[in-house]
Every structure is written in C-alpha cells, then in structure tokens.
Design a protein around this motif. Structure first.
Motif, short mmCIF file in Angstrom:
data_model
loop_
_atom_site.label_atom_id
_atom_site.label_comp_id
_atom_site.label_asym_id
_atom_site.label_seq_id
_atom_site.Cartn_x
_atom_site.Cartn_y
_atom_site.Cartn_z
N ALA A 16 36.56 40.97 0.92
CA ALA A 16 36.97 39.59 1.15
C ALA A 16 37.93 39.10 0.07
CB ALA A 16 35.74 38.68 1.21
N GLY A 17 37.64 39.43 -1.18
CA GLY A 17 38.46 38.94 -2.29
C GLY A 17 39.88 39.48 -2.25
N TYR A 18 40.01 40.79 -2.11
CA TYR A 18 41.35 41.38 -2.13
C TYR A 18 42.11 41.15 -0.83
CZ TYR A 18 40.37 43.59 -6.59
OH TYR A 18 40.08 43.80 -7.91
N SER A 19 41.41 40.69 0.22
CA SER A 19 42.13 40.32 1.44
C SER A 19 42.92 39.03 1.23
CB SER A 19 41.15 40.14 2.60
OG SER A 19 40.34 38.99 2.41
N MET A 20 42.54 38.25 0.19
CA MET A 20 43.23 37.00 -0.10
C MET A 20 44.33 37.21 -1.13
SD MET A 20 40.18 34.14 -0.04
CE MET A 20 41.38 32.80 0.02
N SER A 21 44.00 37.82 -2.28
CA SER A 21 45.00 38.14 -3.31
C SER A 21 44.35 39.01 -4.36
CB SER A 21 45.53 36.85 -3.97
OG SER A 21 44.54 36.26 -4.79
N ALA A 22 45.18 39.63 -5.21
CA ALA A 22 44.66 40.50 -6.27
C ALA A 22 43.84 39.68 -7.28
CB ALA A 22 45.80 41.22 -6.97
N GLU A 23 44.34 38.49 -7.64
CA GLU A 23 43.62 37.65 -8.60
C GLU A 23 42.27 37.21 -8.03
OE1 GLU A 23 44.10 33.41 -11.07
OE2 GLU A 23 45.73 34.13 -9.78
N THR A 24 42.25 36.84 -6.77
CA THR A 24 41.00 36.45 -6.13
C THR A 24 40.02 37.62 -6.10
OG1 THR A 24 42.10 34.80 -4.75
CG2 THR A 24 39.95 35.58 -4.00
N GLY A 25 40.53 38.80 -5.78
CA GLY A 25 39.68 39.98 -5.73
C GLY A 25 39.09 40.33 -7.08
N ASP A 26 39.92 40.28 -8.13
CA ASP A 26 39.43 40.58 -9.48
C ASP A 26 38.34 39.59 -9.90
OD1 ASP A 26 41.20 42.67 -9.63
OD2 ASP A 26 42.71 41.58 -10.80
N THR A 27 38.60 38.31 -9.68
CA THR A 27 37.63 37.27 -10.07
C THR A 27 36.34 37.42 -9.27
OG1 THR A 27 39.45 35.76 -10.57
CG2 THR A 27 37.26 34.80 -10.30
N ALA A 28 36.46 37.63 -7.97
CA ALA A 28 35.28 37.77 -7.11
C ALA A 28 34.41 38.95 -7.55
CB ALA A 28 35.70 37.93 -5.66
N THR A 29 35.05 40.04 -7.91
CA THR A 29 34.31 41.23 -8.32
C THR A 29 33.53 40.98 -9.61
OG1 THR A 29 35.97 42.67 -7.29
CG2 THR A 29 34.49 43.68 -8.91
N VAL A 30 34.16 40.33 -10.58
CA VAL A 30 33.49 40.05 -11.85
C VAL A 30 32.30 39.11 -11.65
CG1 VAL A 30 33.75 38.96 -14.11
CG2 VAL A 30 35.53 40.48 -13.26
N VAL A 31 32.50 38.05 -10.85
CA VAL A 31 31.40 37.11 -10.59
C VAL A 31 30.26 37.81 -9.87
CG1 VAL A 31 30.74 35.00 -9.35
CG2 VAL A 31 32.91 35.10 -10.59
N LYS A 32 30.62 38.69 -8.95
CA LYS A 32 29.59 39.43 -8.23
C LYS A 32 28.79 40.32 -9.19
CE LYS A 32 27.14 41.01 -4.97
NZ LYS A 32 26.11 40.14 -4.38
N LEU A 33 29.46 40.95 -10.13
CA LEU A 33 28.78 41.80 -11.11
C LEU A 33 27.87 40.98 -12.02
CD1 LEU A 33 31.59 44.34 -12.03
CD2 LEU A 33 29.58 44.72 -10.61
N MET A 34 28.23 39.73 -12.27
CA MET A 34 27.32 38.84 -13.01
C MET A 34 26.02 38.66 -12.23
SD MET A 34 29.75 35.75 -14.37
CE MET A 34 31.24 36.04 -15.31
N ARG A 35 26.14 38.51 -10.91
CA ARG A 35 24.94 38.38 -10.08
C ARG A 35 24.11 39.67 -10.13
NH1 ARG A 35 27.22 36.74 -4.40
NH2 ARG A 35 25.01 36.67 -3.79
N VAL A 36 24.79 40.81 -10.10
CA VAL A 36 24.07 42.09 -10.19
C VAL A 36 23.31 42.18 -11.51
CG1 VAL A 36 24.33 44.60 -10.27
CG2 VAL A 36 25.71 43.26 -8.67
N ALA A 37 23.92 41.68 -12.59
CA ALA A 37 23.27 41.73 -13.90
C ALA A 37 21.98 40.92 -13.92
CB ALA A 37 24.22 41.21 -14.98
N MET A 38 21.87 39.90 -13.05
CA MET A 38 20.67 39.09 -12.99
C MET A 38 19.51 39.82 -12.31
SD MET A 38 21.05 36.19 -14.49
CE MET A 38 19.75 35.18 -13.77
N LEU A 39 19.78 41.00 -11.79
CA LEU A 39 18.73 41.77 -11.15
C LEU A 39 17.60 42.09 -12.13
CD1 LEU A 39 17.87 43.27 -8.56
CD2 LEU A 39 19.16 45.25 -9.38
N LEU A 40 17.96 42.39 -13.38
CA LEU A 40 16.94 42.78 -14.36
C LEU A 40 15.93 41.67 -14.64
CD1 LEU A 40 15.84 44.87 -16.32
CD2 LEU A 40 17.45 44.01 -18.03
N PRO A 41 16.36 40.45 -15.02
CA PRO A 41 15.35 39.41 -15.27
C PRO A 41 14.54 39.04 -14.03
CG PRO A 41 17.57 38.50 -15.40
CD PRO A 41 17.71 39.97 -15.38
#
Length: 342
Positions: A212-237
């Motif tokens: 979804a992110g890279y279908s809009m633009s490279a900047e959107t894709g990069d930002t979306a991926t990083v935010v998503k990885l923040m959510r993945v990091a919350m898996l541990l707590p």
C-alpha cells in the motif's frame, strides 16, 4: 565401550529416531507452504491465508498416522523459531528516525486497541483473552502477532480454532485495507509522510503495508514500513503481558507456571539488539527475514492441518463483527491521535 561412549551412541540413536518421527509431518507442511507461496506470488493474495486453507484441506493427516507427530512439532516449535527471527526486522535507529510522535502514536494504539478489544469481547460473550488475541493481531502485526500471542496465552480447548479464525480474519481484512486505506489517505489529502504514518499504523500485515505504501510514493512506502516495524517491536511487551496473565490464570490448567519471558521472546529481543548494532550484513539480514517468513508459513500450514473445517463453520457472526469493529476502531483512533500529534 565406556559409559560416555554408550551415552553418545544412545543420544545419536535417539536423535535419529526423533528426526524420522518428525520428518513426514514437517515435510508435508513444507510442501503445503511452498504451494501457498507459489499461489500467493501468482495471485497476489496473502500467503498466510493460502497456507491455512491448503492446510485445512489436508486436516486428515493430523488426526492419525505417521504425519501427526511432525505436524504437532511444526505447529509449535517451528512457529516459535519464526517468531524469534522477527527480531531481525527491527533496529532502534528505524524507530527513532521519525521523531517521538510516531512512537507515542504506536504505543497509544496498541494499548487502547487491545484494551477496547478485551472489553468488547467480554461484552459479546467471549473470553477477554480472545479479545487480546484479535486485538493484538489487529494492533500489532496481523497473523504473526496472532501466532505469538496464541503461544503465550493459557491453554484452552478452543484456542487453536480461535487462532485460526483470527489469522483468516486478519489476513482478509489486511488485503482489503491494502486497497481501501490508500484511497482514504488520498481523500483526506494527507501528505506523503502523514499517509505513510497512517498506512503503517493501521494495516495489519507487513507485506500489505509495503504494498500500500509504495503504491502511493517512495516516501510514503519508507515511512509506512518504519511505522509498521515499530508496531512489530511492540510484540515483545505484549507477549510479556500475555504470559503474566497465563501465570496468574493458567497454573491449574497446565501444571506449572510458564517463564515470564519465553525463550522465543528472549531471542526476538536479542536479535533486535544485534540488528541495531549495524554489524549484520544485509545479505544475512535478508536471509534471516526470509527464513522467518518460511518458518511462519510452514507453521501456519501445520496449524491448518490441525483444524477441521466444520469447527470453523460454527464460529458464528459475532467474531466477524468483533474483528471488523476492531479494524474500524483502529482507523478512527489513529486519525484522531494523528490530528493531535502532527
């Protein structure tokens, strides 16, 4: 022959026997995972969903015969290995690059979504732990979170069926979100970075976030991926919280209290720390991420084999309403918090 040599020979024989016991079930799970990957690549649909459906079509293999032990092992141990390897997707630099606002956003949406899901589940007549399972899958990282939380939650006769339903539901909703949410971002006239934050904070699975992110633009894709990885990091707590519930409520059911931090959660944290040093070569990082993906797909294939189709047919409309409601609530929550933070 000395006693040490006898022990070594006995261990070798036991290992060989164990491998022979596990090989049929693991092999058929691997074949199903490969078929699911092929279908996913050619029809652009979630690989987890294909793995589940194909696995359920072979559910007779898990009831008796040579494959049963290997399928049990794959659904349990291989799943834990795949979850542990998710740590290689995350670095601290990725989480701090966008500033403090996305971090606050992610923490808020995780806590509020899971809490509301548990309350809604109880109100609808389910156990609160089912709300934690569906809410965690919605708020963190889709099928991977559902698997991780299922492992950490107390044993229950309906746990496997609830896990499978959650994976199917979150995979379907994530695919729909990949199509609909970019339209919402354009309709709201969000900037590329804001659109990336919105997509990364609301879409369930990593692959759909990237698409979804890279279908809009490279900047959107990069930002979306990083935010998503923040959510993945919350898996541990969240796993730690789930295990604490297990320790408080599950001691009678499982005979002993589980460790506060399971070994796969410890490995997840260690790999994330190692990956944050920047010393891991890109090739190794990519290989570990691919191995994690394969482990999870293979494990879901085995999990599908352990479930009868007629069991899923009895879930009713209420769980569907719960998961759809959670997804809608997450979108509204993210947009509200973004309005105040950005």
């Amino acid at each position: 022959m000395t006693q040490a040599e006898q022990i070594e020979v006995s261990s070798s024989l036991s290992l060989g026997q164990r491998i022979r016991e596990l090989a049929p079930g693991f092999s058929v799970s691997l074949v199903v995972a490969a078929a699911a990957t092929f279908l996913s690549e050619h029809y652009t649909a979630p690989v987890m969903l294909f793995a589940l459906l194909l696995g359920m079509g072979l559910s007779f293999l898990a009831t008796e015969g040579r494959c049963k032990v290997g399928i049990e092992f794959t659904a349990r141990t291989v799943m834990r290995i795949g979850i542990a390897l998710l740590g290689m997707r995350i670095t601290l630099d990725q989480m701090t690059a966008l500033g403090w606002q996305p971090i606050v956003l992610v923490i808020t949406l995780i806590i509020v979504t899971i809490s509301v899901s548990m309350i809604a589940a109880k109100y609808m007549g389910f156990q609160r732990l089912f709300g934690m399972l569906t809410g965690g899958a919605t708020a963190i990282c889709g099928a991977s979170a559902a698997l991780a939380l299922s492992v950490a939650l107390p044993n229950h006769p309906q746990k496997e069926r609830a896990t499978l339903f959650t994976i199917i539901g979150v995979s379907a909703l994530s695919t729909l979100a990949m199509i609909v949410y970019p339209m919402i971002a354009k309709w709201l006239a969000l900037s590329p970075q804001e659109a990336g934050i919105f997509l990364g904070a609301t879409i369930h699975d990593v692959a759909q976030v990237v698409g979804a992110g890279y279908s809009m633009s490279a900047e959107t894709g990069d930002t979306a991926t990083v935010v998503k990885l923040m959510r993945v990091a919350m898996l541990l707590p969240v796993i730690v919280c789930a295990v604490m519930i297990t320790r408080m409520q599950g001691s009678e059911d499982i005979g002993k209290r589980p460790p506060l931090l399971p070994w796969f959660a410890v490995c997840f944290l260690l790999l994330a720390c190692i990956n944050s040093t920047g010393w891991v070569p890109v090739m190794v990082q990519s290989g570990m991420n691919e191995l994690s993906r394969w482990c999870l797909v293979i494990a879901i294939s085995a999990l599908g084999m352990k479930t009868q189709l007629k069991e899923l047919a009895t879930v009713g409309i209420k769980p569907i309403i719960l998961m759809v409601g959670e997804s809608i609530f997450l979108v509204l929550l993210v947009l509200t918090v973004m309005h105040w933070l950005f």
